[in-house]
Design a protein around this motif. Structure first.
Motif, PDB file in Angstrom:
ATOM      1  N   VAL A 205      64.587 -58.079  44.817  1.00 44.39           N
ATOM      2  CA  VAL A 205      64.426 -59.415  45.375  1.00 44.39           C
ATOM      3  C   VAL A 205      65.645 -60.298  45.102  1.00 44.39           C
ATOM      4  N   GLY A 206      66.568 -59.811  44.330  1.00 47.43           N
ATOM      5  CA  GLY A 206      67.770 -60.567  43.993  1.00 47.43           C
ATOM      6  C   GLY A 206      68.662 -59.709  43.111  1.00 47.43           C
ATOM      7  N   ALA A 207      69.573 -60.360  42.420  1.00 42.70           N
ATOM      8  CA  ALA A 207      70.445 -59.620  41.516  1.00 42.70           C
ATOM      9  C   ALA A 207      69.610 -58.987  40.409  1.00 42.70           C
ATOM     10  N   PRO A 208      69.921 -57.739  40.033  1.00 43.39           N
ATOM     11  CA  PRO A 208      69.159 -57.086  38.966  1.00 43.39           C
ATOM     12  C   PRO A 208      69.404 -57.758  37.620  1.00 43.39           C
ATOM     13  N   MET A 209      68.428 -57.641  36.748  1.00 35.20           N
ATOM     14  CA  MET A 209      68.546 -58.203  35.405  1.00 35.20           C
ATOM     15  C   MET A 209      69.116 -57.155  34.464  1.00 35.20           C
ATOM     16  N   GLU A 210      70.141 -57.552  33.721  1.00 33.21           N
ATOM     17  CA  GLU A 210      70.711 -56.705  32.680  1.00 33.21           C
ATOM     18  C   GLU A 210      70.643 -57.507  31.383  1.00 33.21           C
ATOM     19  N   ILE A 211      69.771 -57.086  30.497  1.00 30.46           N
ATOM     20  CA  ILE A 211      69.473 -57.875  29.302  1.00 30.46           C
ATOM     21  C   ILE A 211      69.953 -57.159  28.048  1.00 30.46           C
ATOM     22  N   SER A 212      70.698 -57.885  27.224  1.00 32.75           N
ATOM     23  CA  SER A 212      71.074 -57.382  25.906  1.00 32.75           C
ATOM     24  C   SER A 212      70.369 -58.229  24.848  1.00 32.75           C
ATOM     25  N   TYR A 213      70.230 -57.659  23.653  1.00 31.83           N
ATOM     26  CA  TYR A 213      69.467 -58.364  22.630  1.00 31.83           C
ATOM     27  C   TYR A 213      69.889 -57.894  21.240  1.00 31.83           C
ATOM     28  N   SER A 214      69.477 -58.677  20.259  1.00 32.90           N
ATOM     29  CA  SER A 214      69.557 -58.267  18.862  1.00 32.90           C
ATOM     30  C   SER A 214      68.223 -58.582  18.218  1.00 32.90           C
ATOM     31  N   ARG A 215      67.875 -57.856  17.169  1.00 35.29           N
ATOM     32  CA  ARG A 215      66.605 -58.054  16.485  1.00 35.29           C
ATOM     33  C   ARG A 215      66.814 -58.032  14.980  1.00 35.29           C
ATOM     34  N   VAL A 216      66.154 -58.934  14.295  1.00 33.10           N
ATOM     35  CA  VAL A 216      66.213 -58.949  12.837  1.00 33.10           C
ATOM     36  C   VAL A 216      64.808 -59.243  12.311  1.00 33.10           C
ATOM     37  N   LEU A 217      64.390 -58.470  11.320  1.00 31.17           N
ATOM     38  CA  LEU A 217      63.078 -58.642  10.703  1.00 31.17           C
ATOM     39  C   LEU A 217      63.273 -58.987   9.238  1.00 31.17           C
ATOM     40  N   ASN A 218      62.603 -60.015   8.802  1.00 31.70           N
ATOM     41  CA  ASN A 218      62.817 -60.440   7.415  1.00 31.70           C
ATOM     42  C   ASN A 218      62.136 -59.524   6.408  1.00 31.70           C
ATOM     43  N   ILE A 219      61.236 -58.676   6.855  1.00 34.18           N
ATOM     44  CA  ILE A 219      60.680 -57.684   5.932  1.00 34.18           C
ATOM     45  C   ILE A 219      61.754 -56.671   5.533  1.00 34.18           C
ATOM     46  N   ASP A 220      62.817 -56.585   6.360  1.00 32.33           N
ATOM     47  CA  ASP A 220      63.947 -55.708   6.045  1.00 32.33           C
ATOM     48  C   ASP A 220      65.100 -56.476   5.407  1.00 32.33           C
ATOM     49  N   GLU A 221      65.330 -57.716   5.871  1.00 36.74           N
ATOM     50  CA  GLU A 221      66.515 -58.470   5.451  1.00 36.74           C
ATOM     51  C   GLU A 221      66.277 -59.305   4.195  1.00 36.74           C
TER      52      GLU A 221
END
Length: 245
Positions: A205-221
């Motif tokens: 229906v339009g330009a395709p979505m290209e999504i990048s991300y980062s994730r951080v969990l405080n149970i690890d950090e």
């Protein structure tokens, strides 16, 4: 973002002061009108038999009752308009105009709300951006770019409803905060989001979505401040972004 967040964090504005003033003045007017009406009804017969000054007093009281009644009606109208305008301004203050998602101000409040001993240990943070937004803006103008942002945010809002809080933190930055978060919750959210984006791209229906991300969990950090967790998320997005695929 869940509705109760706004209930707990609405800012006071000038319309709150106007509303309070009008409520107080309305109460005073109602009391005065009732008192004058009682005097007018109970004493008018006696005063009619008195001198001209008494007659003048009756006229003044009658006019005052009419004016006070009109003022009360007008005040009710003002109160109604004030409430309507105040709600609209509160909404504008907290929501991004293009997407309807919580804006940068709301995101700041949300982030601060996680900086507490009961929420911080289990906080999960996901930072997202649209990778091809610049190229879409170049090819289709800002209208095309805004369309892509709006479509992505609609998907993001629907998917996030069962997981946590989302917002547009300005420009091409979209955040997700999850309470009591572990890797399973993040994986499930990203999986659901990926499925929806794939479905959107397949419709062409339009330009395709290209999504990048980062994730951080405080149970690890194990960060001691939510700001440290957020900063780490931004660092990861710059240095080693992941892509929804």
């Amino acid at each position: 973002m869940k509705p109760e967040f706004y209930d707990k964090s609405k800012r006071a504005n000038v319309y709150n002061s106007i509303f309070l003033y009008k409520v107080i003045s309305l109460c005073i007017l109602v009391i005065l009108t009732v008192i004058l009406t009682v005097i007018f009804v109970t004493e008018s017969d006696k005063l009619k038999q008195a001198d001209d000054m008494a007659h003048l007093f009756i006229i003044i009281v009658g006019i005052s009752i009419v004016l006070f009644t009109f003022s009360i009606i007008f005040d009710f109208y003002v109160l109604k308009r004030t409430v309507s305008i105040g709600r609209r301004l509160n909404k504008m203050a907290y929501l991004d105009k293009l997407t309807g998602l919580p804006n940068r101000y709301s995101c700041d409040i949300l982030i601060d709300s996680f900086d507490s001993p009961d929420r911080l240990p289990g906080a999960g943070f996901i930072l997202m951006q649209i990778n091809n937004l610049t190229s879409v803006n170049e090819d289709s103008g800002h209208t095309g770019g805004n369309w892509l942002i709006s479509e992505f945010c609609s998907i993001l809002e629907e998917v996030s409803e069962s997981y946590g809080y989302v917002g547009r933190n300005g420009g091409n930055e979209f955040i997700m905060l999850i309470e009591n978060c572990d890797s399973t919750a993040v994986d499930m959210f990203l999986l659901d989001l990926t499925k929806r984006i794939h479905g959107y791209n397949e419709m062409n229906v339009g330009a395709p979505m290209e999504i990048s991300y980062s994730r951080v969990l405080n149970i690890d950090e194990h960060k001691e401040k939510i700001s440290e967790l957020i900063s780490l998320g931004y660092q990861k997005l710059r240095k080693s972004p992941q892509t929804l695929s």
